[in-house]
Design an enzyme around this catalytic site. Structure first.
Site, PDB file in Angstrom:
ATOM      1  N   ARG A  95      54.103  33.053  45.983  1.00 15.86           N
ATOM      2  CA  ARG A  95      53.177  34.163  45.789  1.00 15.86           C
ATOM      3  C   ARG A  95      53.224  35.033  47.045  1.00 15.86           C
ATOM      4  O   ARG A  95      53.039  34.547  48.152  1.00 15.86           O
ATOM      5  CB  ARG A  95      51.756  33.666  45.557  1.00 15.86           C
ATOM      6  N   ASP A 152      51.919  40.155  44.040  1.00 17.26           N
ATOM      7  CA  ASP A 152      50.640  40.539  43.428  1.00 17.26           C
ATOM      8  C   ASP A 152      50.649  41.973  42.917  1.00 17.26           C
ATOM      9  O   ASP A 152      49.885  42.329  42.020  1.00 17.26           O
ATOM     10  CB  ASP A 152      49.515  40.411  44.465  1.00 17.26           C
ATOM     11  N   LEU A 213      37.593  37.909  37.301  1.00 14.69           N
ATOM     12  CA  LEU A 213      36.343  37.811  38.053  1.00 14.69           C
ATOM     13  C   LEU A 213      36.245  36.450  38.731  1.00 14.69           C
ATOM     14  O   LEU A 213      36.025  35.429  38.085  1.00 14.69           O
ATOM     15  CB  LEU A 213      35.144  38.009  37.114  1.00 14.69           C
ATOM     16  N   ASN A 215      35.821  34.995  43.239  1.00 12.88           N
ATOM     17  CA  ASN A 215      35.237  35.476  44.494  1.00 12.88           C
ATOM     18  C   ASN A 215      35.801  36.854  44.820  1.00 12.88           C
ATOM     19  O   ASN A 215      35.127  37.714  45.361  1.00 12.88           O
ATOM     20  CB  ASN A 215      35.497  34.491  45.635  1.00 12.88           C
ATOM     21  N   ILE A 335      34.607  33.100  37.553  1.00 15.94           N
ATOM     22  CA  ILE A 335      33.396  33.649  36.939  1.00 15.94           C
ATOM     23  C   ILE A 335      33.685  34.093  35.508  1.00 15.94           C
ATOM     24  O   ILE A 335      32.920  33.811  34.583  1.00 15.94           O
ATOM     25  CB  ILE A 335      32.850  34.822  37.774  1.00 15.94           C
ATOM     26  N   GLU A 337      35.797  33.070  33.313  1.00 15.44           N
ATOM     27  CA  GLU A 337      36.010  31.985  32.352  1.00 15.44           C
ATOM     28  C   GLU A 337      34.767  31.131  32.129  1.00 15.44           C
ATOM     29  O   GLU A 337      34.589  30.568  31.046  1.00 15.44           O
ATOM     30  CB  GLU A 337      37.155  31.082  32.834  1.00 15.44           C
TER      31      GLU A 337
END
Length: 402
Positions: A95, A152, A213, A215, A335, A337
């Site tokens: 990544r 990304d 969604l 942190n 958040i 999920e």
């Protein structure tokens, strides 16, 4: 083929070894506090499966090489290992935060690719050097093994200029490449493909709004399977309110604060990235803690919740206008999920757009892609769990296949 996925941070290494024939992780883990007096390694065998085994070690790791050597020892351990030796790893996927305009898709790592990663260190000063360190460690420990960079920013490279340019003097873009790049692209791409599969719709006909969604939070407008806009900008600071990031604010606030509070540029950056968002409003950056505080009558926690969901709702409206036709609004990440309160509040009052949530469906948690909208809704509202590691591994295979 087994693919080792590495996400190298400034003082950490997150890893996962995936059997790509079955698309199943064999092991995963996290090396933390590299360079500190005492480090920590958490290693899971058969993660998220029946019989998962968790091992924890505390020992100093002077650098990333030492941390990765310990990981290799665990992966190939005679007793607890999941493979016999390093030769059973076919490729390594990394990544990488920022590839700029030069890298529009995943690439095999060579001197040119490493040069691009270095060139964008000024725009990604925390992540790009760490990502590069992870690549160099892999090259040292796995000589001859192909390394692939998965960026990304890739998924967002399809944005048109009207979406990615800032209305600043154009010379600043030409000279310094100041523009919207967007982040969380690996997650948004995975979710887009997974949603097409789930809905049984061709990818090139799919129009969705993706909401990652956690942190960190970002959204994307996806038209005919390609990103046409996203909330994060030249850095991950722009856009939605987040755990500790402010998201969209009036830029004039920054020089005003620097003057009134005698802040340096670095201090102003820290304030916006580390001390703002949910944390800045109520002292908590974990949504679970915030919900508990709301239930106990904490007014600042309630206000932070309302601000957080309000900004997501605004972007849904904006991206609906950009897309014209929306097949689905898709929630993902920690958040997205798991938090039915956030999803319900975000979608409340959007009936005129064909967006609504069924309370019973919204309350279900099963780790699978699912509808949470009522039958017959004009726009599907979905929860689709993300899997960035699997997406990185798949992108790695795609590059090697050519």
């Amino acid at each position: 083929m087994n693919v080792l996925v590495i996400n190298s941070g400034s003082s950490s290494i997150k890893y996962q070894l995936i059997d790509m024939e079955r698309e199943v992780p064999l092991c995963s883990g996290l090396v933390e506090r590299i360079g500190e007096p005492m480090g920590k390694l958490t290693h899971k065998i058969r993660p998220d499966a029946e019989g998962e085994e968790k091992l924890t070690f505390e020992q100093p790791f002077t650098n990333h090489v030492e941390g990765m050597k310990r990981v290799v020892e665990l992966i190939t351990d005679a007793d607890k290992g999941v493979i016999k030796d390093k030769s059973e790893i076919g490729a390594i996927g990394h990544r990488v935060l920022l590839g700029g305009e030069e890298i529009k898709q995943s690439v095999r790592i060579d001197d040119w690719a490493k040069g691009v990663i270095r060139d964008y260190i000024p725009l990604g000063p925390l992540h790009n050097p760490a990502n590069l360190a992870g690549i160099e460690v892999a090259e040292e420990l796995f000589p001859g093994l192909p390394n692939v960079g998965v960026f990304d920013t890739e998924f967002h490279q399809s944005m048109p200029a009207k979406a990615y340019l800032y209305p600043l003097p154009i010379e600043l873009y030409e000279e310094l490449k100041i523009r919207r790049y967007g982040f969380h692209g690996t997650s948004h791409r995975y979710i887009t493909k997974r949603t097409a599969q789930y809905l049984g719709k061709p990818l090139d006909e799919l129009n969705i709004i993706t909401c990652h969604l956690g942190n960190g939070c970002s959204m994307a407008a996806v038209k005919n399977g390609k990103c046409v806009d996203t909330t994060m900008g030249i850095t991950p600071l722009e856009g939605l309110m987040m755990g500790t990031r402010c998201g969209d604010i009036d830029p004039a606030i920054v020089p005003f604060l620097m003057e009134k509070k005698n802040l340096s540029p670095a201090e102003a950056d820290t304030l916006m990235n580390k001390q703002s968002g949910l944390k800045g409003m109520c002292g908590m950056n974990d949504m679970r803690d915030l919900h508990a505080a709301r239930e106990n009558g904490n007014e600042r926690a309630q206000l932070a919740f309302e601000m957080f969901t309000y900004r997501i709702k605004k972007y849904i409206g904006a991206y609906y206008a950009v897309l014209g036709r929306v097949d689905a609004v898709v929630f993902t990440a920690g958040i997205g999920e798991n938090d039915d309160f956030v999803r319900a509040e975000v979608c409340a009052g959007l009936d005129s757009l064909g967006i609504a949530v069924d309370p019973a469906r919204n309350a279900v948690r099963n780790g699978q892609p699912r509808h949470i909208s009522p039958d017959g809704s004009r726009v599907a509202v979905l929860v689709v769990p993300t899997n960035e590691e699997l997406e990185i591994a798949q992108a790695t295979l795609d590059v090697l296949k050519g």
